[in-house]
Design a protein around this motif. Structure first.
Motif, mmCIF file in Angstrom:
data_model
loop_
_atom_site.group_PDB
_atom_site.id
_atom_site.type_symbol
_atom_site.label_atom_id
_atom_site.label_comp_id
_atom_site.label_asym_id
_atom_site.label_seq_id
_atom_site.Cartn_x
_atom_site.Cartn_y
_atom_site.Cartn_z
ATOM 1 N N ARG A 119 0.951 -1.099 0.051
ATOM 2 C CA ARG A 119 0.225 0.377 -0.219
ATOM 3 C C ARG A 119 0.975 1.011 -0.028
ATOM 4 O O ARG A 119 0.549 2.513 -0.568
ATOM 5 C CB ARG A 119 -1.440 0.426 1.120
ATOM 6 C CG ARG A 119 -2.190 -0.570 1.202
ATOM 7 C CD ARG A 119 -3.204 -0.816 2.406
ATOM 8 N NE ARG A 119 -2.704 -0.699 3.311
ATOM 9 C CZ ARG A 119 -2.589 -1.275 4.363
ATOM 10 N NH1 ARG A 119 -2.652 -2.766 3.953
ATOM 11 N NH2 ARG A 119 -2.037 -0.894 5.395
ATOM 12 N N ASP A 120 1.852 1.081 0.886
ATOM 13 C CA ASP A 120 2.947 2.474 1.421
ATOM 14 C C ASP A 120 4.080 2.424 -0.449
ATOM 15 O O ASP A 120 4.820 3.161 0.087
ATOM 16 C CB ASP A 120 3.370 1.764 2.367
ATOM 17 C CG ASP A 120 2.448 2.059 2.798
ATOM 18 O OD1 ASP A 120 1.239 2.699 2.651
ATOM 19 O OD2 ASP A 120 2.844 1.517 4.451
ATOM 20 N N ALA A 121 3.691 1.591 -1.020
ATOM 21 C CA ALA A 121 4.579 1.462 -1.992
ATOM 22 C C ALA A 121 5.198 3.012 -2.863
ATOM 23 O O ALA A 121 6.043 3.644 -3.076
ATOM 24 C CB ALA A 121 5.046 0.539 -3.516
ATOM 25 N N PRO A 122 4.222 4.010 -3.230
ATOM 26 C CA PRO A 122 4.483 5.286 -4.078
ATOM 27 C C PRO A 122 4.999 6.043 -2.861
ATOM 28 O O PRO A 122 6.272 6.572 -3.559
ATOM 29 C CB PRO A 122 2.607 5.264 -4.682
ATOM 30 C CG PRO A 122 1.929 4.663 -4.480
ATOM 31 C CD PRO A 122 2.941 3.266 -3.128
ATOM 32 N N HIS A 186 3.804 -1.690 -9.538
ATOM 33 C CA HIS A 186 2.812 -1.505 -8.846
ATOM 34 C C HIS A 186 1.677 -0.968 -9.546
ATOM 35 O O HIS A 186 0.552 -1.503 -9.814
ATOM 36 C CB HIS A 186 3.171 -0.093 -7.862
ATOM 37 C CG HIS A 186 2.108 0.200 -7.081
ATOM 38 N ND1 HIS A 186 1.097 1.386 -7.101
ATOM 39 C CD2 HIS A 186 2.103 -0.619 -5.469
ATOM 40 C CE1 HIS A 186 0.828 0.908 -6.063
ATOM 41 N NE2 HIS A 186 0.986 0.427 -5.152
ATOM 42 N N THR A 187 2.001 -0.048 -11.047
ATOM 43 C CA THR A 187 1.428 0.622 -11.965
ATOM 44 C C THR A 187 0.586 -1.211 -12.486
ATOM 45 O O THR A 187 -0.634 -1.357 -12.381
ATOM 46 C CB THR A 187 1.829 1.289 -12.806
ATOM 47 O OG1 THR A 187 2.076 1.843 -12.395
ATOM 48 C CG2 THR A 187 0.732 1.373 -13.986
ATOM 49 N N GLU A 193 6.099 -8.089 -6.601
ATOM 50 C CA GLU A 193 7.195 -7.522 -7.435
ATOM 51 C C GLU A 193 7.953 -6.573 -7.087
ATOM 52 O O GLU A 193 8.655 -6.033 -7.094
ATOM 53 C CB GLU A 193 6.641 -7.756 -8.910
ATOM 54 C CG GLU A 193 6.799 -9.895 -9.569
ATOM 55 C CD GLU A 193 7.072 -9.238 -10.794
ATOM 56 O OE1 GLU A 193 7.009 -8.627 -11.326
ATOM 57 O OE2 GLU A 193 6.227 -10.622 -11.003
ATOM 58 N N ALA A 194 7.011 -5.422 -7.036
ATOM 59 C CA ALA A 194 7.264 -3.691 -6.778
ATOM 60 C C ALA A 194 7.764 -4.295 -5.360
ATOM 61 O O ALA A 194 8.569 -3.435 -4.988
ATOM 62 C CB ALA A 194 5.937 -3.170 -6.835
ATOM 63 N N THR A 195 7.125 -4.721 -4.183
ATOM 64 C CA THR A 195 8.093 -4.625 -3.007
ATOM 65 C C THR A 195 9.076 -5.078 -3.392
ATOM 66 O O THR A 195 10.559 -4.377 -2.189
ATOM 67 C CB THR A 195 6.903 -5.712 -2.208
ATOM 68 O OG1 THR A 195 5.838 -4.706 -1.987
ATOM 69 C CG2 THR A 195 7.733 -5.319 -0.682
#
Length: 451
Positions: A119-122, A186-187, A193-195
């Motif tokens: 959730r906090d990726a951005p 993430h998009t 994978e983004a994490t």
């Protein structure tokens, strides 16, 4: 059930569980409920494959929870239990509820952390980009610091940090690529994978920052090494002078060699070239200094070690002698020595045999002396037993202690004629044993005639 003339007995009050057991059951039930919710969220975001182990653990936790409630039911039913049985049931409830907590808490917390990170990726990507820019601004400063260091210290001295700015730049470029990948994943909804890409970027920024810190810290450490070098030089000169005094009183090739090596190291460290690499110079000087200190200390302790060794050798030799004398005495007259003497000899032999296992020299000396004392006691007791046997023989020969007269005449002649055995044989051995260093002093107080 009826109680005779008193009618039906009053029912016993319903048993109650302890507050600790009740609290454990409530907590375990809540843990399973929250774990079920967390499993649902995790499965939706990460898929059933990633959450398979979590699901298995939750199934096991539910089984444990049912067992805990079953044991609690036994505590609450109408069947009476002994205090010991109740204690065992309560312990069973506490153990199973603790297992519920162990099974659920760790995987639930792990997936909660992963979901929060997703959730906090951005936010995390933006923060790491800002940190990367801040670290990149320090690269030029680090290059300037290296240029200054190269004028004061040799190339060999700064080789450990010479490439740090270049390595930091490479890590920052890798950080930017990782953050770009994290944004794309993430998009696309591929949060896991983004994490992972965000974690890689975070590690890269941290390592780049540490590399630049090492450059700025090097000069401080080098100045500190130079100050220590001055103190070690003074201490080394003092140690050399002390070693020379020791050698003047008593030559020692090892100490002389170590003193010469330290002297050479001091001479080399005092040159201007040595100061261009203070770390290497300090390391070599310390090694030579420690070698001389060790040898000088060993030389000082040598008289004390030799004194202790001499004490131990003397105590060991005395114990050997005492044990050998007692052993010989007991072996020569086996039929007339009592158990006290033999026991002390066995104790002395055991202590003497274990002397090599005693590491403390002082304790070894004490053990050797104890063995010598026990052996001396064994010999004294053996002499006492032999003296008692001699007195019995004397009484038999002279008639003292007989019921009729003094035993003169025919009875005395019969005793004198029995040379082949009994105490007569002992006395022959005793007379012959008088050559054993005076161990049997006093046994020839009487005039024996064996005619």
């Amino acid at each position: 059930m009826f109680g005779g003339i008193f009618g039906r007995q009053k029912p016993s009050p319903a048993p109650e569980v302890t507050p600790e057991v009740a609290e454990a059951l409530v907590r375990a039930d809540e843990t399973v409920r929250r774990g079920t919710d967390e499993l649902g969220y995790a499965t939706a975001e990460f898929g059933e494959v990633d959450t398979r182990e979590f699901a298995t653990a939750l199934t096991q936790a539910r089984t444990q929870l049912r067992e805990a409630f079953r044991l609690n039911g036994l505590l609450l039913d109408d069947e009476p239990e002994t205090p010991q049985q109740r204690q065992q049931l309560e312990a069973g409830v506490l153990a199973t509820t603790a297992e519920v907590d162990r099974l659920v808490r760790a995987p639930a917390s792990a997936f909660a952390t992963r979901r929060a990170a997703l959730r906090d990726a951005p936010t995390a990507i933006a923060r790491l980009r800002a940190e990367s820019v801040d670290v990149a601004s320090r690269v030029a400063e680090a290059r300037g610091a290296l240029a200054t260091l190269s004028t004061r210290y040799s190339e060999e001295a700064i080789v450990a940090v010479a490439n740090n700015p270049d390595q930091a730049e490479a890590l920052l470029q890798f950080t930017e690529r990782s953050l770009g990948l994290a944004e794309r994943r993430h998009t696309a909804g591929r949060g896991e994978e983004a994490t992972k890409a965000i974690r890689v970027a975070s590690d890269s920024v941290r390592r780049a920052d540490e590399l630049l810190d090492a450059v700025t810290d090097y000069e401080v450490e080098a100045v500190h090494a130079e100050s220590i070098l001055t103190a070690v030089l003074a201490d080394s000169r003092s140690d050399i002078a002390e070693a020379r005094q020791l050698l003047a009183a008593s030559p020692d090739p090892e100490v002389d060699t170590a003193a010469a090596a330290l002297d050479a190291a001091v001479t080399a460290a005092a040159t201007g070239e040595a100061s261009r690499d203070p770390f290497t110079t300090l390391s070599r000087l310390r090694a030579s200094n420690e070698s001389l200190d060790r040898l000088v200390q060993e030389r000082r302790n040598r008289p004390e070690r030799e004194r202790r060794r001499a004490h131990l050798e003397a105590a060991h030799a005395d114990a050997d002698r005492q044990v050998a004398l007692a052993r010989t005495l007991i072996a020569d007259y086996p039929g007339f020595i009592g158990p006290d003497s033999r026991t002390r000899l066995a104790q002395a032999e055991r202590l003497l045999g274990g002397l090599s296992l005693v590491e403390d020299p002082q304790a070894a000396v004490a053990q050797a002396r104890q063995a010598a004392d026990l052996a001396a006691d064994a010999a004294a007791l053996a002499r006492r037993d032999l003296e008692a046997a001699r007195m019995r023989e004397h009484e038999q020969r002279t008639g003292w202690g007989e019921d009729q007269g003094y035993g003169w005449g025919e009875d005395r002649g019969r005793r004198r004629g029995g040379r082949g055995g009994g105490a007569e044989g002992l006395l022959g051995g005793v007379i012959g044993g008088m050559v054993l260093g005076g161990l049997l002093d006093g046994l020839d107080d009487f005039d024996f005639d064996f005619d």
